[in-house]
Scaffold this motif. Sequence first.
Motif, PDB file in Angstrom:
ATOM      1  N   GLU A   1      -2.164  -0.696  -8.361  1.00 10.88           N
ATOM      2  CA  GLU A   1      -3.426  -1.230  -7.856  1.00 10.88           C
ATOM      3  C   GLU A   1      -3.655  -0.879  -6.394  1.00 10.88           C
ATOM      4  N   ARG A   2      -2.576  -0.774  -5.630  1.00 10.87           N
ATOM      5  CA  ARG A   2      -2.699  -0.466  -4.199  1.00 10.87           C
ATOM      6  C   ARG A   2      -2.057   0.890  -3.882  1.00 10.87           C
ATOM      7  N   SER A   3      -2.246   1.820  -4.815  1.00 11.01           N
ATOM      8  CA  SER A   3      -1.660   3.152  -4.671  1.00 11.01           C
ATOM      9  C   SER A   3      -2.702   4.238  -4.840  1.00 11.01           C
ATOM     10  N   SER A   4      -2.396   5.419  -4.302  1.00 12.19           N
ATOM     11  CA  SER A   4      -3.219   6.607  -4.476  1.00 12.19           C
ATOM     12  C   SER A   4      -2.305   7.818  -4.290  1.00 12.19           C
ATOM     13  N   TYR A   5      -2.799   9.006  -4.632  1.00 16.52           N
ATOM     14  CA  TYR A   5      -1.984  10.204  -4.402  1.00 16.52           C
ATOM     15  C   TYR A   5      -2.861  11.397  -4.065  1.00 16.52           C
ATOM     16  N   VAL A   6      -2.239  12.357  -3.361  1.00 15.17           N
ATOM     17  CA  VAL A   6      -2.926  13.567  -2.918  1.00 15.17           C
ATOM     18  C   VAL A   6      -2.090  14.771  -3.316  1.00 15.17           C
TER      19      VAL A   6
ATOM     20  N   PRO B   1       0.832  -1.209   0.000  1.00 12.00           N
ATOM     21  CA  PRO B   1       0.000   0.000   0.000  1.00 12.00           C
ATOM     22  C   PRO B   1       0.867   1.260   0.000  1.00 12.00           C
ATOM     23  N   THR B   2       0.583   2.161  -0.935  1.00 14.90           N
ATOM     24  CA  THR B   2       1.431   3.337  -1.113  1.00 14.90           C
ATOM     25  C   THR B   2       0.582   4.561  -1.440  1.00 14.90           C
ATOM     26  N   VAL B   3       0.899   5.677  -0.779  1.00 15.37           N
ATOM     27  CA  VAL B   3       0.264   6.959  -1.076  1.00 15.37           C
ATOM     28  C   VAL B   3       1.366   7.993  -1.283  1.00 15.37           C
ATOM     29  N   ALA B   4       1.186   8.855  -2.284  1.00 17.95           N
ATOM     30  CA  ALA B   4       2.178   9.887  -2.570  1.00 17.95           C
ATOM     31  C   ALA B   4       1.572  11.273  -2.413  1.00 17.95           C
ATOM     32  N   VAL B   5       2.419  12.231  -2.054  1.00 15.05           N
ATOM     33  CA  VAL B   5       2.049  13.646  -2.049  1.00 15.05           C
ATOM     34  C   VAL B   5       2.811  14.320  -3.177  1.00 15.05           C
ATOM     35  N   ASP B   6       2.084  14.951  -4.084  1.00 13.61           N
ATOM     36  CA  ASP B   6       2.660  15.664  -5.241  1.00 13.61           C
ATOM     37  C   ASP B   6       3.316  14.744  -6.267  1.00 13.61           C
TER      38      ASP B   6
ATOM     39  N   HIS C   1      -4.336   4.229   5.315  1.00 11.94           N
ATOM     40  CA  HIS C   1      -4.942   3.305   6.284  1.00 11.94           C
ATOM     41  C   HIS C   1      -6.028   2.457   5.621  1.00 11.94           C
ATOM     42  N   ASP C   2      -6.834   3.085   4.779  1.00 13.02           N
ATOM     43  CA  ASP C   2      -7.909   2.349   4.103  1.00 13.02           C
ATOM     44  C   ASP C   2      -7.351   1.341   3.095  1.00 13.02           C
ATOM     45  N   ILE C   3      -6.289   1.717   2.379  1.00 17.18           N
ATOM     46  CA  ILE C   3      -5.683   0.774   1.430  1.00 17.18           C
ATOM     47  C   ILE C   3      -5.127  -0.428   2.178  1.00 17.18           C
ATOM     48  N   ILE C   4      -4.466  -0.162   3.304  1.00 12.06           N
ATOM     49  CA  ILE C   4      -3.902  -1.244   4.122  1.00 12.06           C
ATOM     50  C   ILE C   4      -4.997  -2.211   4.548  1.00 12.06           C
ATOM     51  N   ASN C   5      -6.163  -1.657   4.867  1.00 17.11           N
ATOM     52  CA  ASN C   5      -7.277  -2.481   5.330  1.00 17.11           C
ATOM     53  C   ASN C   5      -8.213  -2.904   4.192  1.00 17.11           C
TER      54      ASN C   5
END
Length: 344
Positions: free
Chosen positions: A165-170, A154-159, A318-322
């Motif tokens: 599939e298990r990623s998102s960004y803000v 699970p991975t989230v990025a800023v900028d 947290h939501d991706i992890i879960n």
Amino acid sequence: MKRQRDKIMKLTIREIAKMAGVSPGTVSKVINQTGSISPKTIQKVKKVIEDTGYQPSFSAKALATKKSNMIGLIYAGEVHVEFNHPFFNQVINAFKNAVGQLGYDILIFSNQAFNIGKEDYVARAKHYQLDGCLIIAGEHIEEAIYQLDQSDIPTVAVDLELSGERSSYVMTDNDKISRQVVEYFYLNGIRKMAFIGGQKDSTISNVRKVSFVQSMQDFGMDLRDEWIKYGNYFEESGYEKMKEILQGKSIPDAVYAVSDMMALGAMKAVKEAGLSVPEDIKIIGCDDIEACRYSDPALATVKQDQVKIGRLAANILHDIINERKVQKSVYVDPELIIRDSGEI
């Protein structure tokens, strides 16, 4: 006393289970608050834990839950502004506070290669049994970041845009930042504007520059190549680039800098040239760092909601992890804040 402490440290889940008359699995569930267990059993296990002073090891918790409750914080690519920049500080602090409330600790990855001569964030994340990773993006992102994005971690990025599939960004809606500034000046009779961006190859700065140019053209405003400059997000570069603008044949009525630090530097250069802000030149920055409120005059800016960005990143991760459904991207609206330096 030392002998007693040593005995406590050597206790295992199996020994706690034997004392409580339950299985090791039941003890694990009580410790990690998982599964369906009767209140009576929970009370019995907790009493043994309290009486013995037993503290489960990190590895025991991770083994029982398949989770480490650890998040990896990665500073990716070349970070021109470094991380003493107020924008990054506030995003990271908001993220840290939010994930802390969700029950996670943070492990900060160093810039040194985990394997000799090669970054491998996937291997590092798995080595430390991390539940997920937050990426704070700079420029010239290394290939290892995109390998992490495409992994099952699970991975989230800023900028930084991700596609895994298990990623998102803000990120802040950077198109809107520039358009708000240009539109504000247009509606108040200003037609001659200068732009001070980050480095020429800065992804975020270039998004803001493209939007600035497009907005200037849309409103039929006076767009001049000599009024478009590139700094490095910090105050000194804003100061130097503003001096270059002032040395031209004509000067703009307003300046838009893509960071507050550069805007403060530009303000200093205007004052040194014997001109006044905002009477002669109006200045608007970007970020809304705390120093804006205390500059003289107070700096107008476009607020990036760093707290919201940090909190969104934490909750999405947290939501991706879960294994909950999340948006692949979240754009946070900016807010134009007019203070003395930008008043008409």
